[in-house]
Design a protein around this motif. Structure first.
Motif, PDB file in Angstrom:
ATOM      1  N   GLY A  70       0.812  -1.218   0.000  1.00 50.42           N
ATOM      2  CA  GLY A  70       0.000   0.000   0.000  1.00 50.42           C
ATOM      3  C   GLY A  70       0.839   1.259   0.000  1.00 50.42           C
ATOM      4  N   ILE A  71       0.584   2.106   0.960  1.00 47.03           N
ATOM      5  CA  ILE A  71       1.249   3.410   1.039  1.00 47.03           C
ATOM      6  C   ILE A  71       2.743   3.263   1.268  1.00 47.03           C
ATOM      7  N   LYS A  72       3.190   2.096   1.747  1.00 51.01           N
ATOM      8  CA  LYS A  72       4.623   1.887   1.949  1.00 51.01           C
ATOM      9  C   LYS A  72       5.396   1.918   0.631  1.00 51.01           C
ATOM     10  N   GLY A  73       4.679   1.871  -0.488  1.00 49.79           N
ATOM     11  CA  GLY A  73       5.315   2.031  -1.789  1.00 49.79           C
ATOM     12  C   GLY A  73       6.030   3.362  -1.916  1.00 49.79           C
ATOM     13  N   ILE A  74       5.653   4.312  -1.080  1.00 48.54           N
ATOM     14  CA  ILE A  74       6.297   5.632  -1.090  1.00 48.54           C
ATOM     15  C   ILE A  74       7.777   5.512  -0.726  1.00 48.54           C
ATOM     16  N   PHE A  75       8.122   4.556   0.141  1.00 49.54           N
ATOM     17  CA  PHE A  75       9.524   4.353   0.516  1.00 49.54           C
ATOM     18  C   PHE A  75      10.327   3.818  -0.667  1.00 49.54           C
ATOM     19  N   VAL A  76       9.737   2.883  -1.398  1.00 54.51           N
ATOM     20  CA  VAL A  76      10.386   2.330  -2.584  1.00 54.51           C
ATOM     21  C   VAL A  76      10.582   3.431  -3.620  1.00 54.51           C
ATOM     22  N   ALA A  77       9.534   4.212  -3.836  1.00 46.01           N
ATOM     23  CA  ALA A  77       9.607   5.298  -4.824  1.00 46.01           C
ATOM     24  C   ALA A  77      10.688   6.308  -4.439  1.00 46.01           C
ATOM     25  N   GLN A  78      10.799   6.623  -3.157  1.00 46.33           N
ATOM     26  CA  GLN A  78      11.834   7.565  -2.706  1.00 46.33           C
ATOM     27  C   GLN A  78      13.226   6.970  -2.893  1.00 46.33           C
ATOM     28  N   PHE A  79      13.390   5.701  -2.539  1.00 45.76           N
ATOM     29  CA  PHE A  79      14.677   5.026  -2.689  1.00 45.76           C
ATOM     30  C   PHE A  79      15.111   5.013  -4.157  1.00 45.76           C
ATOM     31  N   LEU A  80      14.186   4.657  -5.051  1.00 46.11           N
ATOM     32  CA  LEU A  80      14.504   4.612  -6.481  1.00 46.11           C
ATOM     33  C   LEU A  80      14.772   6.012  -7.038  1.00 46.11           C
ATOM     34  N   THR A  81      14.054   7.006  -6.536  1.00 42.61           N
ATOM     35  CA  THR A  81      14.308   8.395  -6.933  1.00 42.61           C
ATOM     36  C   THR A  81      15.723   8.805  -6.543  1.00 42.61           C
ATOM     37  N   ASP A  82      16.122   8.462  -5.328  1.00 48.00           N
ATOM     38  CA  ASP A  82      17.479   8.783  -4.864  1.00 48.00           C
ATOM     39  C   ASP A  82      18.532   8.139  -5.766  1.00 48.00           C
ATOM     40  N   ILE A  83      18.308   6.894  -6.155  1.00 45.54           N
ATOM     41  CA  ILE A  83      19.257   6.206  -7.039  1.00 45.54           C
ATOM     42  C   ILE A  83      19.329   6.898  -8.398  1.00 45.54           C
ATOM     43  N   GLU A  84      18.152   7.173  -8.983  1.00 43.82           N
ATOM     44  CA  GLU A  84      18.143   7.827 -10.296  1.00 43.82           C
ATOM     45  C   GLU A  84      18.846   9.179 -10.261  1.00 43.82           C
ATOM     46  N   GLU A 100       5.923  11.316  -6.807  1.00 42.70           N
ATOM     47  CA  GLU A 100       4.923  12.392  -6.801  1.00 42.70           C
ATOM     48  C   GLU A 100       3.503  11.831  -6.868  1.00 42.70           C
ATOM     49  N   LEU A 101       3.311  10.755  -7.622  1.00 36.80           N
ATOM     50  CA  LEU A 101       2.010  10.095  -7.689  1.00 36.80           C
ATOM     51  C   LEU A 101       1.564   9.679  -6.293  1.00 36.80           C
ATOM     52  N   TYR A 102       2.475   9.066  -5.553  1.00 34.53           N
ATOM     53  CA  TYR A 102       2.139   8.610  -4.196  1.00 34.53           C
ATOM     54  C   TYR A 102       1.931   9.784  -3.237  1.00 34.53           C
ATOM     55  N   THR A 103       2.828  10.742  -3.261  1.00 36.35           N
ATOM     56  CA  THR A 103       2.716  11.839  -2.286  1.00 36.35           C
ATOM     57  C   THR A 103       1.506  12.723  -2.566  1.00 36.35           C
ATOM     58  N   GLN A 104       1.202  12.955  -3.838  1.00 31.89           N
ATOM     59  CA  GLN A 104       0.078  13.830  -4.169  1.00 31.89           C
ATOM     60  C   GLN A 104      -1.280  13.155  -4.003  1.00 31.89           C
ATOM     61  N   ASN A 105      -1.310  11.823  -4.053  1.00 37.54           N
ATOM     62  CA  ASN A 105      -2.595  11.122  -4.027  1.00 37.54           C
ATOM     63  C   ASN A 105      -2.762  10.186  -2.837  1.00 37.54           C
ATOM     64  N   ALA A 106      -1.832  10.194  -1.908  1.00 37.13           N
ATOM     65  CA  ALA A 106      -1.876   9.259  -0.779  1.00 37.13           C
ATOM     66  C   ALA A 106      -3.192   9.346  -0.007  1.00 37.13           C
ATOM     67  N   ASN A 107      -3.612  10.546   0.335  1.00 38.33           N
ATOM     68  CA  ASN A 107      -4.838  10.688   1.116  1.00 38.33           C
ATOM     69  C   ASN A 107      -6.065  10.247   0.339  1.00 38.33           C
ATOM     70  N   LEU A 108      -6.042  10.449  -0.954  1.00 35.74           N
ATOM     71  CA  LEU A 108      -7.168  10.055  -1.803  1.00 35.74           C
ATOM     72  C   LEU A 108      -7.225   8.540  -1.978  1.00 35.74           C
ATOM     73  N   ILE A 109      -6.092   7.937  -2.288  1.00 36.14           N
ATOM     74  CA  ILE A 109      -6.042   6.504  -2.584  1.00 36.14           C
ATOM     75  C   ILE A 109      -6.117   5.654  -1.320  1.00 36.14           C
ATOM     76  N   PHE A 110      -5.367   6.037  -0.309  1.00 39.26           N
ATOM     77  CA  PHE A 110      -5.205   5.174   0.851  1.00 39.26           C
ATOM     78  C   PHE A 110      -6.028   5.621   2.051  1.00 39.26           C
ATOM     79  N   LYS A 111      -7.033   6.457   1.833  1.00 40.01           N
ATOM     80  CA  LYS A 111      -7.881   6.843   2.971  1.00 40.01           C
ATOM     81  C   LYS A 111      -8.610   5.604   3.469  1.00 40.01           C
ATOM     82  N   GLY A 112      -8.809   5.556   4.742  1.00 38.80           N
ATOM     83  CA  GLY A 112      -9.432   4.385   5.320  1.00 38.80           C
ATOM     84  C   GLY A 112      -8.426   3.432   5.929  1.00 38.80           C
TER      85      GLY A 112
END
Length: 151
Positions: A13-27, A65-77
């Motif tokens: 779920g929202i923990k994908g944000i950590f993967v996205a950040q890690f991959l962003t740092d590498i890129e 950015e997809l995760y950070t901008q839409n986290a509250n919308l997608i993962f509410k609940g």
């Protein structure tokens, strides 16, 4: 024997944000695109979303950015009550479902009408079909026997 470089991304779920950040740092650190480094990118659940985006040459930063901008919308609940209901559902004690409507809308904006066959990097997504109770694997046609899923 030639070795293949495989990136495998798990769900969470929202923990994908950590993967996205890690991959962003590498890129950013190494000035590379993840999709150009790996021979195959695989993922399940939220990892499948990230894997598909990477295989379509979407940068890790855009995924973050997809995760950070839409986290509250997608993962509410995702609250303690939700997790408790989810556990009961898994044990068959409660029939609880939540809507994937917001996630679907966000993903349609990102992926539009793209197909697995549009991926620039080989892609592998194992999934569980809740209707048939079977495992299904979606993959690019990276082998002569793998020609069904690319559409």
């Amino acid at each position: 024997m030639s070795y293949k470089k495989i990136l495998s991304i798990d769900g969470g779920g929202i923990k994908g944000i950590f993967v996205a950040q890690f991959l962003t740092d590498i890129e950013e650190e190494y000035k590379v695109k993840i999709c150009n480094y790996f021979d195959i990118i695989a993922g399940t659940s939220t990892g499948a979303i990230i894997a598909a985006a990477l295989a379509l040459e979407i940068s890790a930063k855009e995924i973050l950015e997809l995760y950070t901008q839409n986290a509250n919308l997608i993962f509410k609940g995702y609250s303690e009550i939700f997790i408790f209901k989810k556990i009961l559902t898994l044990r068959g004690l409660l029939n609880y479902r939540y809507s994937n409507k917001n996630l679907k809308e966000v993903l349609l904006k990102v992926f539009s009408d793209k197909k697995v066959g549009d991926c620039k990097t080989r892609l592998l997504i194992p999934a569980f079909n809740v209707r048939t109770h079977n495992i299904e694997v979606f993959k690019t046609s990276h082998h002569k026997d793998y020609i069904r899923d690319y559409r």
